[in-house]
Design a protein around this motif. Sequence first.
Motif, PDB file in Angstrom:
ATOM      1  N   ARG A   1      35.319 -87.442  54.197  1.00 23.33           N
ATOM      2  CA  ARG A   1      35.171 -87.569  52.745  1.00 23.33           C
ATOM      3  C   ARG A   1      35.841 -88.866  52.301  1.00 23.33           C
ATOM      4  NH1 ARG A   1      33.479 -84.941  48.273  1.00 23.33           N
ATOM      5  NH2 ARG A   1      34.781 -85.176  46.460  1.00 23.33           N
ATOM      6  N   ALA A   2      35.296 -89.497  51.270  1.00 18.56           N
ATOM      7  CA  ALA A   2      35.894 -90.696  50.679  1.00 18.56           C
ATOM      8  C   ALA A   2      36.067 -90.471  49.183  1.00 18.56           C
ATOM      9  CB  ALA A   2      35.014 -91.912  50.925  1.00 18.56           C
ATOM     10  N   ASP A   3      37.191 -90.884  48.653  1.00 22.40           N
ATOM     11  CA  ASP A   3      37.460 -90.817  47.221  1.00 22.40           C
ATOM     12  C   ASP A   3      37.738 -92.222  46.709  1.00 22.40           C
ATOM     13  OD1 ASP A   3      37.266 -88.017  47.052  1.00 22.40           O
ATOM     14  OD2 ASP A   3      39.350 -87.773  47.644  1.00 22.40           O
ATOM     15  N   ILE A   4      37.249 -92.505  45.501  1.00 25.93           N
ATOM     16  CA  ILE A   4      37.494 -93.784  44.836  1.00 25.93           C
ATOM     17  C   ILE A   4      38.022 -93.493  43.443  1.00 25.93           C
ATOM     18  CG2 ILE A   4      36.433 -95.898  43.953  1.00 25.93           C
ATOM     19  CD1 ILE A   4      34.342 -95.629  46.194  1.00 25.93           C
ATOM     20  N   VAL A   5      39.110 -94.159  43.068  1.00 24.05           N
ATOM     21  CA  VAL A   5      39.679 -94.012  41.723  1.00 24.05           C
ATOM     22  C   VAL A   5      39.977 -95.394  41.142  1.00 24.05           C
ATOM     23  CG1 VAL A   5      40.675 -91.719  42.121  1.00 24.05           C
ATOM     24  CG2 VAL A   5      42.039 -93.747  42.601  1.00 24.05           C
ATOM     25  N   TRP A   6      39.773 -95.531  39.817  1.00 24.16           N
ATOM     26  CA  TRP A   6      40.062 -96.775  39.097  1.00 24.16           C
ATOM     27  C   TRP A   6      40.755 -96.453  37.783  1.00 24.16           C
ATOM     28  CZ3 TRP A   6      40.270-101.621  40.415  1.00 24.16           C
ATOM     29  CH2 TRP A   6      39.420-102.142  41.383  1.00 24.16           C
ATOM     30  N   TRP A   7      41.789 -97.208  37.463  1.00 18.72           N
ATOM     31  CA  TRP A   7      42.461 -97.139  36.165  1.00 18.72           C
ATOM     32  C   TRP A   7      42.305 -98.471  35.447  1.00 18.72           C
ATOM     33  CZ3 TRP A   7      44.906 -94.483  40.173  1.00 18.72           C
ATOM     34  CH2 TRP A   7      45.348 -93.184  39.892  1.00 18.72           C
ATOM     35  N   ASP A   8      42.207 -98.418  34.133  1.00 13.36           N
ATOM     36  CA  ASP A   8      42.293 -99.607  33.288  1.00 13.36           C
ATOM     37  C   ASP A   8      43.741 -99.695  32.832  1.00 13.36           C
ATOM     38  OD1 ASP A   8      42.245-101.567  31.357  1.00 13.36           O
ATOM     39  OD2 ASP A   8      40.605-100.669  30.207  1.00 13.36           O
ATOM     40  N   LEU A   9      44.465-100.691  33.323  1.00 13.26           N
ATOM     41  CA  LEU A   9      45.886-100.810  32.990  1.00 13.26           C
ATOM     42  C   LEU A   9      46.124-101.393  31.603  1.00 13.26           C
ATOM     43  CD1 LEU A   9      47.442-102.035  36.365  1.00 13.26           C
ATOM     44  CD2 LEU A   9      47.326 -99.702  35.445  1.00 13.26           C
TER      45      LEU A   9
END
Length: 117
Positions: free
Chosen positions: A2-10
Amino acid sequence: MRADIVWWDLSVSGQTIESMREYLREESVAAFSEVPGLRFKMWLSDPDTNRWGAVLLWESEEASQQALPSRALELIGHPPQVAHGFDVEATTEGRYETQRLALQGLAFVETTQSNNG
């Protein structure tokens, strides 16, 4: 796998890419190095858009569901704007010169350069 991708706008956070790099050096990289079933984690940044994120590769879906030793949510102050999980169809490793994959990247390059100067 499984692969997970996460992104935040700082830009809507009190954190910066530099402060998150410090968090990597002081805490997060070592903590994630002990997570069972995690094959690989890569932290990412985009200074042009002030985004921070990660890609995680898991041995199984079950491993990806465990509680993680991350304080990113607490530090950034809100959940990631992007969080997706994927089935892994295939993997490979290419030819490479850098034998050691751990402790690579800007968070550690800057530390090495400042210690040598």
